[in-house]
Design a protein around this motif. Structure first.
Motif, PDB file in Angstrom:
ATOM      1  N   ALA A  26       0.830  -1.196   0.000  1.00 43.52           N
ATOM      2  CA  ALA A  26       0.000   0.000   0.000  1.00 43.52           C
ATOM      3  C   ALA A  26       0.866   1.247   0.000  1.00 43.52           C
ATOM      4  O   ALA A  26       1.947   1.266   0.578  1.00 43.52           O
ATOM      5  N   ALA A  27       0.374   2.280  -0.620  1.00 39.85           N
ATOM      6  CA  ALA A  27       1.065   3.568  -0.533  1.00 39.85           C
ATOM      7  C   ALA A  27       0.943   4.067   0.903  1.00 39.85           C
ATOM      8  O   ALA A  27       0.039   3.674   1.632  1.00 39.85           O
TER       9      ALA A  27
ATOM     10  N   SER B  94       0.227   6.473   4.116  1.00 34.93           N
ATOM     11  CA  SER B  94      -0.884   7.359   4.447  1.00 34.93           C
ATOM     12  C   SER B  94      -0.445   8.797   4.348  1.00 34.93           C
ATOM     13  O   SER B  94       0.675   9.143   4.698  1.00 34.93           O
TER      14      SER B  94
ATOM     15  N   VAL C 211     -16.337  -0.322   5.264  1.00 34.02           N
ATOM     16  CA  VAL C 211     -16.182   0.576   4.127  1.00 34.02           C
ATOM     17  C   VAL C 211     -17.544   0.889   3.511  1.00 34.02           C
ATOM     18  O   VAL C 211     -17.842   2.030   3.156  1.00 34.02           O
TER      19      VAL C 211
ATOM     20  N   PHE D 106      -7.045  -4.445  -0.137  1.00 33.65           N
ATOM     21  CA  PHE D 106      -7.253  -4.217  -1.561  1.00 33.65           C
ATOM     22  C   PHE D 106      -8.526  -4.890  -2.033  1.00 33.65           C
ATOM     23  O   PHE D 106      -8.766  -6.064  -1.749  1.00 33.65           O
TER      24      PHE D 106
ATOM     25  N   ALA E 271      -6.604  -3.910  -8.848  1.00 33.43           N
ATOM     26  CA  ALA E 271      -6.776  -3.685  -7.412  1.00 33.43           C
ATOM     27  C   ALA E 271      -6.925  -2.212  -7.088  1.00 33.43           C
ATOM     28  O   ALA E 271      -6.244  -1.359  -7.644  1.00 33.43           O
ATOM     29  N   VAL E 272      -7.823  -1.947  -6.160  1.00 32.35           N
ATOM     30  CA  VAL E 272      -8.025  -0.593  -5.679  1.00 32.35           C
ATOM     31  C   VAL E 272      -7.872  -0.646  -4.168  1.00 32.35           C
ATOM     32  O   VAL E 272      -8.435  -1.536  -3.531  1.00 32.35           O
ATOM     33  N   ASP E 273      -7.117   0.289  -3.598  1.00 35.36           N
ATOM     34  CA  ASP E 273      -6.956   0.160  -2.154  1.00 35.36           C
ATOM     35  C   ASP E 273      -8.062   0.869  -1.401  1.00 35.36           C
ATOM     36  O   ASP E 273      -8.513   1.949  -1.772  1.00 35.36           O
ATOM     37  N   LYS E 274      -8.540   0.185  -0.395  1.00 37.73           N
ATOM     38  CA  LYS E 274      -9.582   0.728   0.465  1.00 37.73           C
ATOM     39  C   LYS E 274      -8.941   0.986   1.819  1.00 37.73           C
ATOM     40  O   LYS E 274      -8.243   0.125   2.341  1.00 37.73           O
ATOM     41  N   ARG E 275      -9.166   2.172   2.351  1.00 41.21           N
ATOM     42  CA  ARG E 275      -8.530   2.518   3.610  1.00 41.21           C
ATOM     43  C   ARG E 275      -9.529   2.915   4.673  1.00 41.21           C
ATOM     44  O   ARG E 275     -10.533   3.554   4.384  1.00 41.21           O
ATOM     45  N   ILE E 276      -9.193   2.531   5.871  1.00 44.53           N
ATOM     46  CA  ILE E 276      -9.926   3.078   7.017  1.00 44.53           C
ATOM     47  C   ILE E 276      -8.887   3.829   7.841  1.00 44.53           C
ATOM     48  O   ILE E 276      -7.870   3.263   8.242  1.00 44.53           O
ATOM     49  N   SER E 277      -9.158   5.074   8.059  1.00 49.02           N
ATOM     50  CA  SER E 277      -8.218   5.883   8.823  1.00 49.02           C
ATOM     51  C   SER E 277      -8.312   5.552  10.297  1.00 49.02           C
ATOM     52  O   SER E 277      -9.393   5.304  10.818  1.00 49.02           O
TER      53      SER E 277
ATOM     54  N   TYR F  71      -7.547 -10.434  -0.501  1.00 53.17           N
ATOM     55  CA  TYR F  71      -8.258  -9.327  -1.128  1.00 53.17           C
ATOM     56  C   TYR F  71      -9.728  -9.323  -0.737  1.00 53.17           C
ATOM     57  O   TYR F  71     -10.293 -10.339  -0.363  1.00 53.17           O
TER      58      TYR F  71
END
Lengths: 341, 351
Positions: free
Chosen positions: A177-178, A180, A233, A271, A280-286, A339
């Motif tokens: 992942a990239a 934050s 999400v 992802f 793939a698309v990354d899904k994030r929870i802060s 995933y």
């Protein structure tokens, strides 16, 4: 008689060619079956099996079937090759017979030399005389005539590459992942803290104690329920779910993606994949942690216990988890399905 | 206690390093593999059971009708773009005219049930920012419509090219040799009672030959596609993209060629590109990708000669560009017209 071996050359590369074909296709068949088996028999707690890393679940059965077909085709072809090869050995010692026949692949002989560069055969013989014996022990199948009769080994080298990779056990990790970079979260938190400080300064000692106690209570993390990443999400777009989840203490698993600017902020990443990691698309929870997190490696799988908090910002709904500190952020095993689908 | 600016689950791409590169490379290969296997088995069966020139009797004589039929054949023979080159080559040998084959090859990966469903699913989100052109049904309709038009035009163009230059100048020598021999030899049904051992042997020979050939080119294409991802940096082109839709469209077309995504999945990637990309550029991505990408190009070189490849590529690229520009110009009208509404109650009511 001197030209009999000319046809042997052709036969040699033909058989080598066909054997390579059978071998490589069979190898892919075995790989597919192994991938399928690895995925079908995986158990929670292990590292994700390779097929789960490569493809979405809808493809797993297809890979299994492909393996069956490839292996089946390879076996059928191997058997027929075996039958072709056997009589060829026995007729090699037959006397020459000048049989009139039509060659649909006659033109190949004129440039046979090019094809044989790769093999170490002796080419020093006269090609001028083409009236040579052909033993048709292996009947040239016209169904493959739109392929060159030439020996093109580069194809096999290329096909060996993924086979080698499989044998090396790669790939074995999901995408990284990239990091934050949640400026909004940092700014919001700074404002919040400024407000809290301002409040506290204004109070007397007893009230301040009371406020501390209230805050500590708020920030304390009690019993937590595990929650699916996807569910959290999706709650962003679902007001009913939000009402249900607001303020709840949950346990969430994902990959750790720190914010290099402030160790109290990070995201949990997973992802979402439709077919393969290519899409793939990354899904994030802060996540905001009161105490900085310092000892977790980037992309490591962690379990976070925290409170769900929503906020509105214009048209959008924002979500975050609030967690007290490193005690609530613990390493865990990756899901065998790395995933989200 | 209300938080003011806690962030949502953002949509960003992962960072592409060498390990991820390997992951994508391998994933492309195994994703395509079942379709290649399906394609070669189908090709083997076609080769063995369909009599020579049988298809000539079935297709309409009118060229336009024939090409149009070719474009919708994908509804009957759904096939990923990887397997379609294999099947198309066999159909060619069985007498299907080149123009019709090309039409099938271009539109097949788009005009089929699986892709229509996945496109619908990708754009059917409650998140209004992802929805374009007024709803997922519109997106599907536009994608299919454009593919149909482009396939027909290109098929007709190739047919004209064939009449002008002759098929020998358009197809690769190996394919031509196969065609010539096909014409000369007698039909396999005339050979007597069917011998199943021989049938199986023929099918397996054909299938494995095709498999090995296609796989080699597929692997090369996958390497190019994954390498291309590494090169494609996330540069700050947002201003240029927002102010020049033509540039955005061209860039998306380039990305489609580079990514070489399967037509079943590319809708999800397109849908998730940031919102500053104009909808018409995403449409261009969806239409061009299955028709032309690095994977396909490498496979084309195996079947077509450079003249034909150049013709097909230019025809497809120009048409995609023009149609996307049109879609961009008429975006408000299309959005309003709307063949279907979004899944959730839309805030986009009357102008």
């Amino acid at each position: 008689m001197a030209h009999a071996h000319h046809h042997h050359h052709d036969a040699d590369t033909y058989f080598t060619d066909q054997l390579c074909m059978v071998g490589l296709s069979g190898a892919f068949g075995v790989i597919c079956l192994t991938l399928f088996y690895g995925s079908a028999t995986a158990v929670e707690g292990q590292a994700p099996p390779m097929l789960n890393l490569l493809l979405g679940r809808q493809f797993h059965l297809m890979i299994g079937l492909s393996g069956v077909f490839l292996l089946g085709l390879a076996i059928i072809r191997a058997v027929s090759l075996w039958k072709e090869a056997a009589p060829a050995k026995s007729t090699a010692s037959l006397p020459l017979v000048d049989a009139p026949h039509s060659h649909q692949h006659d033109h190949d002989h004129a440039h046979d030399h090019h094809h044989h560069e790769g093999c170490g055969h002796d080419h020093s013989h006269d090609h001028a005389d083409h009236s040579h014996e052909h033993h048709h022990a292996h009947d040239h199948d016209h169904s493959h005539e739109d392929h060159e009769h030439g020996w093109a080994p580069w194809r096999y080298v290329v096909i060996l590459v993924p086979i080698m990779l499989f044998l090396l056990g790669v790939p074995n990790k999901p995408p990284r992942a990239a990091e934050s970079n949640d400026k909004e979260a940092r700014v919001a938190q700074a404002e919040r803290e400024a407000k809290e400080t301002a409040r506290m300064i204004a109070l007397d000692d007893w009230s301040r104690l009371g406020l501390f106690a209230a805050l500590a209570n708020e920030n304390a993390v009690g019993e937590s329920t595990p929650i699916g990443f996807k569910k959290l999400v999706e709650s962003i777009d679902d007001p009913a779910e939000q009402a249900h989840l607001e303020g709840k203490t949950v346990e969430l698993r994902g990959q750790y993606s720190p914010d290099p600017r402030d160790p109290r902020f990070f995201s949990l990443v997973r992802f979402r994949v439709q077919c393969c990691p290519g899409d793939a698309v990354d899904k994030r929870i802060s996540v905001f942690s009161r105490e900085p997190i310092t000892s977790v490696n980037r992309d490591a799988w962690v379990k976070v216990v925290g409170k769900v908090e929503y906020a509105r910002r214009g048209d959008a709904t924002l979500i975050r988890l609030a967690t007290p500190g490193p005690s609530a952020v613990t390493p865990c095993n990756p899901d065998i399905n790395p995933y989200l689908q | 206690m209300m938080l003011r600016d806690a962030p949502a689950a953002e949509r960003r791409n992962f960072r592409v390093d060498y390990e991820t590169l390997l992951l994508i490379f391998t994933a492309i290969i195994y994703e395509a593999l079942p379709f290649v296997v399906l394609g070669v088995v189908l090709a083997g069966i076609l080769e063995e059971f369909v009599p020579q020139q049988a298809l000539v009797r079935v297709i309409p004589k009118n060229e336009l009708l024939a090409v149009a039929l070719g474009a919708v054949l994908g509804l009957v023979f759904p096939m990923c773009e990887c397997g379609i080159v294999v099947v198309m080559r066999r159909l060619l040998r069985k007498g299907l005219p080149l123009g019709v084959c090309v039409s099938y090859m271009l539109a097949g990966p788009i005009i089929n049930v699986v892709v229509m469903l996945s496109t619908y699913a990708a754009f059917n989100t409650p998140d209004r920012t992802l929805s374009i052109f007024g709803g997922p049904v519109n997106v599907v309709a536009l994608r299919i419509g454009f593919a149909f038009i482009i396939a027909i035009n290109t098929g007709l163009l190739v047919g004209w090219l064939q009449r002008r230059h002759g098929i020998a100048n358009l197809l690769a020598p190996v394919v031509m040799r196969g065609l010539d021999d096909q014409m000369q030899k007698t039909s396999p049904d005339a050979a007597g009672p069917r011998d199943w051992a021989r049938t199986l042997k023929n099918i397996s020979t054909t299938a494995l030959n095709d498999f090995v050939e296609i796989m080699a080119f597929l692997i090369l294409g996958a390497a190019l596609a994954s390498g291309g991802r590494l090169i494609l940096q996330q540069s700050n082109l947002q201003n240029a993209i927002e102010s020049h839709p033509a540039i955005a469209i061209l860039m998306m077309m380039g990305i489609a060629v580079l990514f070489s995504l399967c037509s079943e999945a590319d809708a999800f990637v397109a849908a998730n590109f940031a919102t500053y990309w104009p909808p018409a550029s995403k449409l261009a991505f969806l239409v061009l990708g299955p028709m032309l990408d690095l994977k396909l190009y490498v496979m084309y070189t195996r079947v077509f000669r450079p003249r034909l490849i150049a013709t097909i590529i230019s025809a497809v690229v120009i048409q995609v560009l023009l149609l996307s520009l049109l879609a961009h110009r008429f975006e408000p009208e299309i959005t309003q017209f709307g063949l279907g509404t979004q899944s959730s109650t839309s805030a986009k009511s009357a102008p």
